[in-house]
Design an enzyme around this catalytic site. Structure first.
Site, PDB file in Angstrom:
ATOM      1  N   ARG A  43       0.788  -1.238   0.000  1.00 38.81           N
ATOM      2  CA  ARG A  43       0.000   0.000   0.000  1.00 38.81           C
ATOM      3  C   ARG A  43       0.819   1.286   0.000  1.00 38.81           C
ATOM      4  O   ARG A  43       0.256   2.362   0.002  1.00 38.81           O
ATOM      5  CB  ARG A  43      -1.006   0.018   1.158  1.00 38.81           C
ATOM      6  N   ASP A  44       2.140   1.180   0.018  1.00 38.33           N
ATOM      7  CA  ASP A  44       2.959   2.399  -0.007  1.00 38.33           C
ATOM      8  C   ASP A  44       4.272   2.140  -0.739  1.00 38.33           C
ATOM      9  O   ASP A  44       5.327   2.628  -0.340  1.00 38.33           O
ATOM     10  CB  ASP A  44       3.216   2.879   1.421  1.00 38.33           C
ATOM     11  N   LEU A  45       4.194   1.363  -1.809  1.00 42.69           N
ATOM     12  CA  LEU A  45       5.393   1.062  -2.589  1.00 42.69           C
ATOM     13  C   LEU A  45       5.797   2.308  -3.378  1.00 42.69           C
ATOM     14  O   LEU A  45       5.013   2.847  -4.157  1.00 42.69           O
ATOM     15  CB  LEU A  45       5.141  -0.105  -3.549  1.00 42.69           C
ATOM     16  N   ASN A  49      10.749   4.056  -0.250  1.00 41.96           N
ATOM     17  CA  ASN A  49      10.579   2.846   0.551  1.00 41.96           C
ATOM     18  C   ASN A  49      11.319   1.641  -0.032  1.00 41.96           C
ATOM     19  O   ASN A  49      11.004   0.500   0.298  1.00 41.96           O
ATOM     20  CB  ASN A  49       9.096   2.526   0.720  1.00 41.96           C
TER      21      ASN A  49
END
Length: 186
Positions: A43-45, A49
């Site tokens: 959900r936050d690629l 990150n």
């Protein structure tokens, strides 16, 4: 020991070998997450990150690792929402607060692939009056332009992932096939 995140590494587009190698390592990490039952959705690629642990030896077992699982979630059947902060890596269905599944990570991966070949931030080359205008443009199909000098095989990799965000429940298969396609290019 990690040297930096992928986002801070960019000063100019990296070598083609580095692009493919990071793409392979990220696809392997995402394949691992999506292969659980039920799948884990990152959900936050995004490039900030992705941690780089090797910059010189392209033969090292791993040069990049997916990190920051603070927004990760186990997929029940589908999720909804999560767009309280705008991120250019978020797929349209998340921005629109629609239901989504692990294919949301596939869209984000396509944006990361684009960053790897351009060394630019997504959508920074467009002028928007505000965040809402930017969000609306992405929801209406705006995607980062792929430069003409990108190798056709890498262009296929970007386009094949960046546009697979809607109504797909094949995230594991997508990341698995990415790993196979990239392995042949290394």
């Amino acid at each position: 020991f990690f040297k930096d995140s992928l986002a801070f590494f960019f000063r100019k587009p990296p070598s083609r070998q580095f692009q493919y190698r990071v793409a392979l390592d990220v696809a392997a990490g995402m394949h691992f997450l999506h292969s659980f039952f039920p799948p884990v959705i990152h959900r936050d690629l995004k490039s900030p990150n992705i941690l780089l642990c090797e910059l010189r030896d392209m033969q090292a077992p791993v040069i990049a690792k997916v990190a920051d699982f603070g927004l990760s979630s186990v997929a029940a059947s589908s999720l909804q929402g999560g767009a309280d902060v705008f991120s250019p890596w978020q797929p349209p269905e998340v921005l629109l607060l629609k239901e989504y599944d692990e294919s949301a990570d596939v869209y984000s991966y396509g944006v990361v692939l684009w960053e790897l070949c351009t060394a630019l931030k997504p959508f920074d080359d467009y002028s928007f009056k505000n965040i809402m205008e930017k969000r609306k443009a992405i929801n209406n199909g705006l995607r980062p332009a792929i430069p003409d000098n990108v190798a056709p095989s890498y262009r296929d990799l970007i386009e094949g992932n960046q546009y697979l965000f809607s109504n797909s429940d094949e995230g594991v298969l997508v990341f698995s096939s990415c790993r196979i396609n990239i392995s042949f290019k290394l």
